[in-house]
Design a protein around this motif. Structure first.
Motif, PDB file in Angstrom:
ATOM      1  N   ASN A  95       0.664  -1.181  -0.223  1.00  0.00           N
ATOM      2  CA  ASN A  95      -0.091  -0.061  -0.079  1.00  0.00           C
ATOM      3  C   ASN A  95       0.651   1.276   0.271  1.00  0.00           C
ATOM      4  O   ASN A  95       0.609   2.671   0.744  1.00  0.00           O
ATOM      5  CB  ASN A  95      -0.779   0.065   1.237  1.00  0.00           C
ATOM      6  CG  ASN A  95      -1.830   1.335   1.088  1.00  0.00           C
ATOM      7  OD1 ASN A  95      -2.759   0.749  -0.205  1.00  0.00           O
ATOM      8  ND2 ASN A  95      -2.200   2.015   2.082  1.00  0.00           N
ATOM      9  N   ILE A  96       1.475   1.604  -0.337  1.00  0.00           N
ATOM     10  CA  ILE A  96       2.993   2.431  -0.577  1.00  0.00           C
ATOM     11  C   ILE A  96       2.016   3.463  -1.827  1.00  0.00           C
ATOM     12  O   ILE A  96       2.112   2.960  -2.671  1.00  0.00           O
ATOM     13  CB  ILE A  96       4.037   1.802  -1.379  1.00  0.00           C
ATOM     14  CG1 ILE A  96       4.789   0.716  -0.466  1.00  0.00           C
ATOM     15  CG2 ILE A  96       5.476   3.854  -1.484  1.00  0.00           C
ATOM     16  CD1 ILE A  96       4.699   0.430   0.499  1.00  0.00           C
ATOM     17  N   SER A 100       3.959   7.708   2.439  1.00  0.00           N
ATOM     18  CA  SER A 100       3.837   6.207   2.836  1.00  0.00           C
ATOM     19  C   SER A 100       5.415   6.915   3.694  1.00  0.00           C
ATOM     20  O   SER A 100       6.266   6.913   3.662  1.00  0.00           O
ATOM     21  CB  SER A 100       4.169   5.505   2.409  1.00  0.00           C
ATOM     22  OG  SER A 100       2.957   5.068   2.010  1.00  0.00           O
ATOM     23  N   VAL A 120       6.152   7.235  -2.575  1.00  0.00           N
ATOM     24  CA  VAL A 120       6.250   7.886  -1.809  1.00  0.00           C
ATOM     25  C   VAL A 120       6.455   9.908  -1.517  1.00  0.00           C
ATOM     26  O   VAL A 120       5.695   9.912  -0.741  1.00  0.00           O
ATOM     27  CB  VAL A 120       7.498   7.587  -0.821  1.00  0.00           C
ATOM     28  CG1 VAL A 120       7.182   5.924  -0.371  1.00  0.00           C
ATOM     29  CG2 VAL A 120       8.745   8.045  -0.704  1.00  0.00           C
ATOM     30  N   GLY A 124       5.995  11.921   2.115  1.00  0.00           N
ATOM     31  CA  GLY A 124       6.573  10.352   2.694  1.00  0.00           C
ATOM     32  C   GLY A 124       7.620  10.397   2.372  1.00  0.00           C
ATOM     33  O   GLY A 124       8.438  10.929   1.315  1.00  0.00           O
ATOM     34  N   ASP A 169       4.759   1.859   8.247  1.00  0.00           N
ATOM     35  CA  ASP A 169       3.874   1.878   7.275  1.00  0.00           C
ATOM     36  C   ASP A 169       4.208   0.549   6.796  1.00  0.00           C
ATOM     37  O   ASP A 169       3.210  -0.548   6.678  1.00  0.00           O
ATOM     38  CB  ASP A 169       3.651   2.649   5.903  1.00  0.00           C
ATOM     39  CG  ASP A 169       2.364   3.557   6.666  1.00  0.00           C
ATOM     40  OD1 ASP A 169       2.157   4.201   7.483  1.00  0.00           O
ATOM     41  OD2 ASP A 169       3.365   5.309   6.711  1.00  0.00           O
ATOM     42  N   CYS A 170       5.419   0.196   6.568  1.00  0.00           N
ATOM     43  CA  CYS A 170       5.753  -0.904   6.010  1.00  0.00           C
ATOM     44  C   CYS A 170       6.920  -0.915   5.547  1.00  0.00           C
ATOM     45  O   CYS A 170       8.158  -0.067   5.484  1.00  0.00           O
ATOM     46  CB  CYS A 170       5.398  -0.678   4.492  1.00  0.00           C
ATOM     47  SG  CYS A 170       6.019  -2.347   3.220  1.00  0.00           S
TER      48      CYS A 170
END
Length: 259
Positions: A95-96, A100, A120, A124, A169-170
């Motif tokens: 879900n980038i 992010s 991002v 991000g 987030d990831c």
């Protein structure tokens, strides 16, 4: 219209009808030499993307604005890279998007880093860890070519010692022994955050899956992406004789919050 015009310092993808491609940075006074003749860089300046330029041997070269995919196919490689077929799936399950906060562990040559940074931006950021300085230097150079270096922080450090970022987030892991890292970085991932692990062999997969099941993760998934390219010549449409088969296994899961 001006934005679609070639300027000095731009990267340009020149494509022959036979399919051969040349990715160059346009510099005054320089010349591209090919088996179909040469092209002077000066003649490219002020040309419109989408038009053609003739070589010294009167062959037509299509002038294209290169995509991230084009750069990755021509990227400076110090290591094996994560292929576009895998990186496309990774950014989807991770879900980038703009905003992010992503941590990458195992920068390598930076192919995935480029893809992540492009997604991002502008709100991000990507934090990428690598233990080999020569790999990090190559990755930094590749990211800079795409003018994405403002969205990436490069860290010459072993992530086994821990990572600095919180509420991530990831987290994407591409190292030889990811199962030894999972418990060291899971607290840095926000609740329901995504962990993605790229493995080359089934023995790595087995150890990684075992650790994920024993740790605070759920919705554990394992996939392998295969890609087969086709010839596009009319009347001769068929699979190409070579294909990108196994490159790696992608494991992904979501972090649980203890209650």
């Amino acid at each position: 219209m001006q934005e679609n015009i070639v300027k000095e310092g731009d990267y340009v993808l020149l494509i022959l009808q036979e399919g051969k491609k040349y990715l160059i940075k346009v510099r005054k006074g320089e010349t591209l030499h090919t088996h179909r003749g040469y092209i002077k860089h000066d003649e490219l300046i002020n040309k419109e993307y989408g038009s053609y330029i003739k070589s010294s041997l009167n062959y037509d070269f299509f002038i294209a604005k290169p995509t991230i995919y084009d750069f990755i196919k021509k990227i400076q490689r110090k290591t094996q890279i994560i292929y576009p077929k895998d990186s496309g799936y990774i950014v989807l399950i991770g879900n980038i998007s703009s905003g992010s906060k992503v941590v990458e562990i195992g920068t390598g040559s930076g192919a995935l880093t480029c893809v992540l940074a492009n997604l991002v931006k502008p709100n991000g950021h990507v934090y990428t860890y690598e233990i080999r300085e020569e790999f990090l230097d190559a990755a930094r150079n590749n990211v800079k070519k795409l003018n994405l270096d403002n969205y990436v922080t490069f860290k010459l450090r072993n992530a086994m010692e821990g990572i600095d970022e919180r509420d991530v987030d990831c987290i994407i892991i591409d190292i030889a022994d990811p199962w030894n890292l999972i418990d060291k970085i899971k607290d840095n991932l926000k609740g329901s955050g995504i962990i993605i692990i790229f493995c080359l062999t089934t023995s790595q997969v087995e150890k990684t899956l075992k650790t994920l099941y024993e740790s605070d993760f759920t919705d554990i998934n394992l996939v392998e992406i295969l890609e087969r390219e086709y010839q596009t010549e009319l009347g001769k449409i068929r699979p190409k004789t070579r294909m990108i088969g196994h490159t790696g296994y992608i494991i992904w899961a979501r972090k649980k919050i203890k209650t």
